[in-house]
Design an enzyme around this catalytic site. Sequence first.
Site, PDB file in Angstrom:
ATOM      1  N   LYS A 136       0.834  -1.206   0.000  1.00  0.00           N
ATOM      2  CA  LYS A 136       0.000   0.000   0.000  1.00  0.00           C
ATOM      3  C   LYS A 136       0.870   1.258   0.000  1.00  0.00           C
ATOM      4  O   LYS A 136       0.552   2.253  -0.666  1.00  0.00           O
ATOM      5  CB  LYS A 136      -0.931   0.009   1.209  1.00  0.00           C
ATOM      6  CG  LYS A 136      -1.880   1.209   1.264  1.00  0.00           C
ATOM      7  CD  LYS A 136      -2.800   1.297   0.054  1.00  0.00           C
ATOM      8  CE  LYS A 136      -3.668   2.552   0.055  1.00  0.00           C
ATOM      9  NZ  LYS A 136      -4.746   2.506   1.068  1.00  0.00           N
ATOM     10  N   LYS A 155      -0.964  11.842   5.749  1.00  0.00           N
ATOM     11  CA  LYS A 155      -0.648  10.841   6.777  1.00  0.00           C
ATOM     12  C   LYS A 155       0.077   9.654   6.155  1.00  0.00           C
ATOM     13  O   LYS A 155       1.089   9.166   6.689  1.00  0.00           O
ATOM     14  CB  LYS A 155      -1.942  10.390   7.461  1.00  0.00           C
ATOM     15  CG  LYS A 155      -1.781   9.322   8.534  1.00  0.00           C
ATOM     16  CD  LYS A 155      -1.965   7.900   8.010  1.00  0.00           C
ATOM     17  CE  LYS A 155      -3.372   7.639   7.502  1.00  0.00           C
ATOM     18  NZ  LYS A 155      -3.541   6.208   7.095  1.00  0.00           N
TER      19      LYS A 155
END
Length: 284
Positions: free
Chosen positions: A167, A235
């Site tokens: 990811k 983030k």
Amino acid sequence: MRVGFIGLGVMGRPMALHLQRAGHELAVWARRPESIGELPAKVCATPAELGRCCEVVFTVITSSADVEGVALGKDGLREGMAAGSVLIDCSTIAPDTARHVAARLAEKGIHMLDAPVSGGVQGAIDASLAIMAGGDAEVLERVRPLLACLGKLIVHVGPNGAGQVAKACNQMIMVAAIEAAAEAMRLATASGVDCAKVRQALAGGSAASRVLDVMGERMVRRDFSAGIEARLHHKDFGLVLEAARCSGVPVPLTAVVDQQLNALMAQGWGRDDTSSLLRVLELS
């Protein structure tokens, strides 16, 4: 199956509904009870209670600390889930956190898959997500029918943490492409050329991409309302840079894009779409 779900945001809610519509018995827990709304599900008072009534629990929440708290904290899933049950974490978190949570759950015989997803809100709505899974391959096969309710591509990447590494790689490529699209649209406009026509021309050539289709269109229309909020990509890039630091891997392009995301956040656009990177360039 008896399935639990934690994280009923823009991604999690349609995912939970797909599972319920497929005939699975759905239970939920939410930090904000108002987020449950009219969802047809059993509502649990704590993650531990949710764990006690489910064979498989999904989490789609924001940060590494959130996942660790829900899984391992007081009244957390670890206190309720039975040996042999499975936690499937679809959040985007640090690989080391995924490994740590998996190891702590394994002490009680609970399995974990770190299974972050890609495809955005529309992918969650359309059940067309790409799912990159880390963990035991046999456990993945057990729950594959559940994941098939959510996505079209399910890849076993490797052991726990490997899904989160995949990811991170996904986010590196995708957000860099958003920045490239923003720079192209800015150059076109600054050169006195219609950026809508430029995007149309690029869409038929080697620069064609989903990012150009979706994010480029938002930039042309100047529609910066959030698909996925930019603060979440900000983030994620913190996780990417930390993973690169730990691995000793140079990521110069990623570092530059991270600075653009920092500038975006400084303007207070964190809850807008990441296509707002165009507006960052316009300030220069």
